[in-house]
Design a protein around this motif. Structure first.
Motif, PDB file in Angstrom:
ATOM      1  N   LEU A  55     -19.510 -36.966  31.796  1.00 36.00           N
ATOM      2  CA  LEU A  55     -19.822 -37.143  30.382  1.00 36.00           C
ATOM      3  C   LEU A  55     -19.317 -38.487  29.868  1.00 36.00           C
ATOM      4  CD1 LEU A  55     -20.834 -35.849  27.689  1.00 36.00           C
ATOM      5  CD2 LEU A  55     -18.512 -34.965  27.396  1.00 36.00           C
ATOM      6  N   PHE A  56     -18.103 -38.850  30.285  1.00 36.09           N
ATOM      7  CA  PHE A  56     -17.549 -40.139  29.857  1.00 36.09           C
ATOM      8  C   PHE A  56     -18.372 -41.309  30.392  1.00 36.09           C
ATOM      9  CE2 PHE A  56     -14.532 -43.632  31.020  1.00 36.09           C
ATOM     10  CZ  PHE A  56     -14.418 -44.166  29.739  1.00 36.09           C
ATOM     11  N   VAL A  59     -10.285 -32.562  31.512  1.00 37.26           N
ATOM     12  CA  VAL A  59     -11.202 -32.299  30.400  1.00 37.26           C
ATOM     13  C   VAL A  59     -10.667 -32.918  29.114  1.00 37.26           C
ATOM     14  CG1 VAL A  59     -12.166 -30.488  28.935  1.00 37.26           C
ATOM     15  CG2 VAL A  59     -12.190 -30.223  31.409  1.00 37.26           C
ATOM     16  N   VAL A  60      -9.366 -32.751  28.866  1.00 37.78           N
ATOM     17  CA  VAL A  60      -8.763 -33.291  27.644  1.00 37.78           C
ATOM     18  C   VAL A  60      -8.822 -34.819  27.648  1.00 37.78           C
ATOM     19  CG1 VAL A  60      -6.602 -33.558  26.366  1.00 37.78           C
ATOM     20  CG2 VAL A  60      -7.278 -31.303  27.233  1.00 37.78           C
ATOM     21  N   VAL A  61      -8.421 -35.440  28.763  1.00 39.83           N
ATOM     22  CA  VAL A  61      -8.349 -36.901  28.820  1.00 39.83           C
ATOM     23  C   VAL A  61      -9.745 -37.524  28.746  1.00 39.83           C
ATOM     24  CG1 VAL A  61      -7.717 -38.886  30.254  1.00 39.83           C
ATOM     25  CG2 VAL A  61      -6.158 -36.943  30.035  1.00 39.83           C
ATOM     26  N   PHE A  62     -10.636 -37.100  29.630  1.00 31.81           N
ATOM     27  CA  PHE A  62     -11.951 -37.732  29.679  1.00 31.81           C
ATOM     28  C   PHE A  62     -12.866 -37.225  28.570  1.00 31.81           C
ATOM     29  CE2 PHE A  62     -10.401 -38.844  33.843  1.00 31.81           C
ATOM     30  CZ  PHE A  62     -10.901 -40.124  34.011  1.00 31.81           C
ATOM     31  N   GLY A  63     -12.612 -36.027  28.060  1.00 30.99           N
ATOM     32  CA  GLY A  63     -13.340 -35.589  26.876  1.00 30.99           C
ATOM     33  C   GLY A  63     -12.994 -36.439  25.674  1.00 30.99           C
ATOM     34  N   ALA A  64     -11.694 -36.740  25.514  1.00 28.32           N
ATOM     35  CA  ALA A  64     -11.269 -37.606  24.418  1.00 28.32           C
ATOM     36  C   ALA A  64     -11.829 -39.020  24.580  1.00 28.32           C
ATOM     37  CB  ALA A  64      -9.739 -37.642  24.349  1.00 28.32           C
ATOM     38  N   LEU A  65     -11.831 -39.531  25.810  1.00 23.46           N
ATOM     39  CA  LEU A  65     -12.394 -40.857  26.054  1.00 23.46           C
ATOM     40  C   LEU A  65     -13.898 -40.883  25.771  1.00 23.46           C
ATOM     41  CD1 LEU A  65     -10.566 -41.855  29.366  1.00 23.46           C
ATOM     42  CD2 LEU A  65     -10.202 -42.820  27.080  1.00 23.46           C
ATOM     43  N   ALA A  66     -14.588 -39.804  26.142  1.00 25.60           N
ATOM     44  CA  ALA A  66     -16.027 -39.734  25.894  1.00 25.60           C
ATOM     45  C   ALA A  66     -16.321 -39.734  24.405  1.00 25.60           C
ATOM     46  CB  ALA A  66     -16.619 -38.487  26.555  1.00 25.60           C
ATOM     47  N   LEU A  68     -15.094 -28.612  36.277  1.00 22.51           N
ATOM     48  CA  LEU A  68     -14.907 -28.972  34.870  1.00 22.51           C
ATOM     49  C   LEU A  68     -14.420 -30.411  34.720  1.00 22.51           C
ATOM     50  CD1 LEU A  68     -13.257 -25.742  33.382  1.00 22.51           C
ATOM     51  CD2 LEU A  68     -15.655 -26.450  33.326  1.00 22.51           C
ATOM     52  N   GLY A  69     -13.464 -30.811  35.561  1.00 22.89           N
ATOM     53  CA  GLY A  69     -12.958 -32.177  35.474  1.00 22.89           C
ATOM     54  C   GLY A  69     -14.032 -33.197  35.798  1.00 22.89           C
ATOM     55  N   LEU A  70     -14.797 -32.953  36.852  1.00 23.77           N
ATOM     56  CA  LEU A  70     -15.876 -33.867  37.218  1.00 23.77           C
ATOM     57  C   LEU A  70     -16.934 -33.921  36.127  1.00 23.77           C
ATOM     58  CD1 LEU A  70     -17.171 -35.705  39.354  1.00 23.77           C
ATOM     59  CD2 LEU A  70     -18.245 -33.667  40.326  1.00 23.77           C
ATOM     60  N   ALA A 115      -6.835 -24.452  37.099  1.00 21.20           N
ATOM     61  CA  ALA A 115      -7.216 -24.458  35.686  1.00 21.20           C
ATOM     62  C   ALA A 115      -6.424 -25.506  34.913  1.00 21.20           C
ATOM     63  CB  ALA A 115      -7.006 -23.072  35.081  1.00 21.20           C
ATOM     64  N   LEU A 116      -5.133 -25.600  35.183  1.00 19.39           N
ATOM     65  CA  LEU A 116      -4.294 -26.579  34.492  1.00 19.39           C
ATOM     66  C   LEU A 116      -4.706 -28.002  34.850  1.00 19.39           C
ATOM     67  CD1 LEU A 116      -1.853 -26.920  32.632  1.00 19.39           C
ATOM     68  CD2 LEU A 116      -0.389 -26.920  34.665  1.00 19.39           C
ATOM     69  N   LEU A 117      -5.006 -28.236  36.140  1.00 20.91           N
ATOM     70  CA  LEU A 117      -5.437 -29.556  36.579  1.00 20.91           C
ATOM     71  C   LEU A 117      -6.754 -29.957  35.915  1.00 20.91           C
ATOM     72  CD1 LEU A 117      -5.146 -32.018  38.491  1.00 20.91           C
ATOM     73  CD2 LEU A 117      -6.362 -30.673  40.233  1.00 20.91           C
ATOM     74  N   GLN A 118      -7.717 -29.053  35.934  1.00 23.96           N
ATOM     75  CA  GLN A 118      -9.018 -29.363  35.349  1.00 23.96           C
ATOM     76  C   GLN A 118      -8.914 -29.534  33.835  1.00 23.96           C
ATOM     77  OE1 GLN A 118     -11.450 -30.099  37.399  1.00 23.96           O
ATOM     78  NE2 GLN A 118     -10.201 -29.429  39.132  1.00 23.96           N
TER      79      GLN A 118
END
Length: 294
Positions: free
Chosen positions: A205-206, A276-283, A198-200, A269-272
């Motif tokens: 996406l970003f 997701v929150v950081v790079f989703g917001a950046l994207a 999920l993180g990758l 799950a917490l790490l990913q």
């Protein structure tokens, strides 16, 4: 690495306007259209086929090179004693390279691919909304990651049952469970591995919003996946390891104990989720200000 299957020109414009019209008619049409487009591509099936070959090649290699009187690593002996270990071994082999490579291709093409073909303008005129567009693209990547991990597990179980005996499985805690119980754990392993991507996927996406060249976004995502794993192996950077998105990729041992412990599952799950929150917001921030209608 192949280029997107859809070429530029009038056909792309018709496809874009068709997807836009469908989006106006049905609330979830964009998500269905995205998933349909993703899983109709020859490139997607080629990558899934390559991932399916991983457990097949492992099983054939073990069958051809090991025997009752031959030595070898412990996990090879586990496979020869029980074919259900093929799926576990294939997942372990795929996590460092093959899965990140395919996830990098899919996520890197999400926005940059549409931009390179000029179809974003038709989707946003629908109107789709940029936030919804970004969310749908991310869900498509997650769907591919889940399909890929499930495929590896299913093919691994099938080829293992075909070439090796099947019986009770000895877990890391030393207890034995039946085949059906292990099948449930194998599905949890697949969910764990899919969640690990999920993180990758968010990073891909970003990077895809930063360029109109899909290959560049794909390459950047794959390189970042490799760099994270390299940094995770350097003892001098042990303070950084817990924050790397790849740090928990191989931490699914708790799922192979009796009773099952979900500590590593929760930590991963917490790490990913953080990535997701950081790079989703950046994207979204990058895409919200991106000129895609000119």
């Amino acid at each position: 690495m192949s280029l997107p299957d859809v070429s530029s020109g009038p056909d792309v414009e018709r496809a874009g306007t068709g997807r836009a019209a469908a989006t106006r008619r049905r609330p979830f049409a964009l998500l269905g259209s995205e998933l349909g487009l993703l899983f109709r591509r020859r490139r997607t099936w080629a990558m899934l086929g390559a991932l399916a070959l991983v457990p097949i090649l492992i099983a054939i290699a073990v069958r051809a090179t090991t025997g009752p009187d031959r030595g070898g690593p412990a996990f090879l002996g586990d496979i020869t004693n029980n074919g259900l270990f093929v799926a576990f071994t294939a997942l372990t082999v795929s996590i460092p390279l093959f899965l990140p490579l395919t996830i990098g291709v899919v996520s890197g093409d999400t926005v940059a691919g549409e931009a390179s073909h000029g179809t974003i303008r038709y989707l946003l005129v629908a109107p789709t909304g940029r936030l919804r567009f970004v969310l749908v693209k991310y869900v498509g990547t997650v769907a591919f990651a889940l399909a890929a991990t499930l495929l590896i597990v299913l093919v691994g179980a099938a080829i293992g049952a075909l070439l090796f005996p099947i019986g009770p499985v000895t877990l890391l805690s030393g207890t034995q469970v039946g085949g059906w119980s292990y099948a449930g754990r194998a599905l949890l392993l697949a969910l764990y591995v899919a969640m690990s991507m999920l993180g990758l996927s968010a990073i891909g996406l970003f990077t895809s919003t930063l360029t109109n060249v899909p290959v560049g976004a794909m390459a950047a995502t794959v390189v970042l996946a490799g760099a994270s794993q390299v940094l995770d192996q350097l003892p001098q950077l042990d303070w950084l390891h817990p924050y790397l998105f790849s740090h928990q990729w191989l931490g699914f041992g708790d799922l192979l104990r009796d009773p099952i412990s979900f500590d590593s599952f929760g930590a991963n799950a917490l790490l990913q989720l953080g990535y997701v929150v950081v790079f989703g917001a950046l994207a979204y921030s990058r895409f919200a200000t991106k000129d895609v209608l000119s």
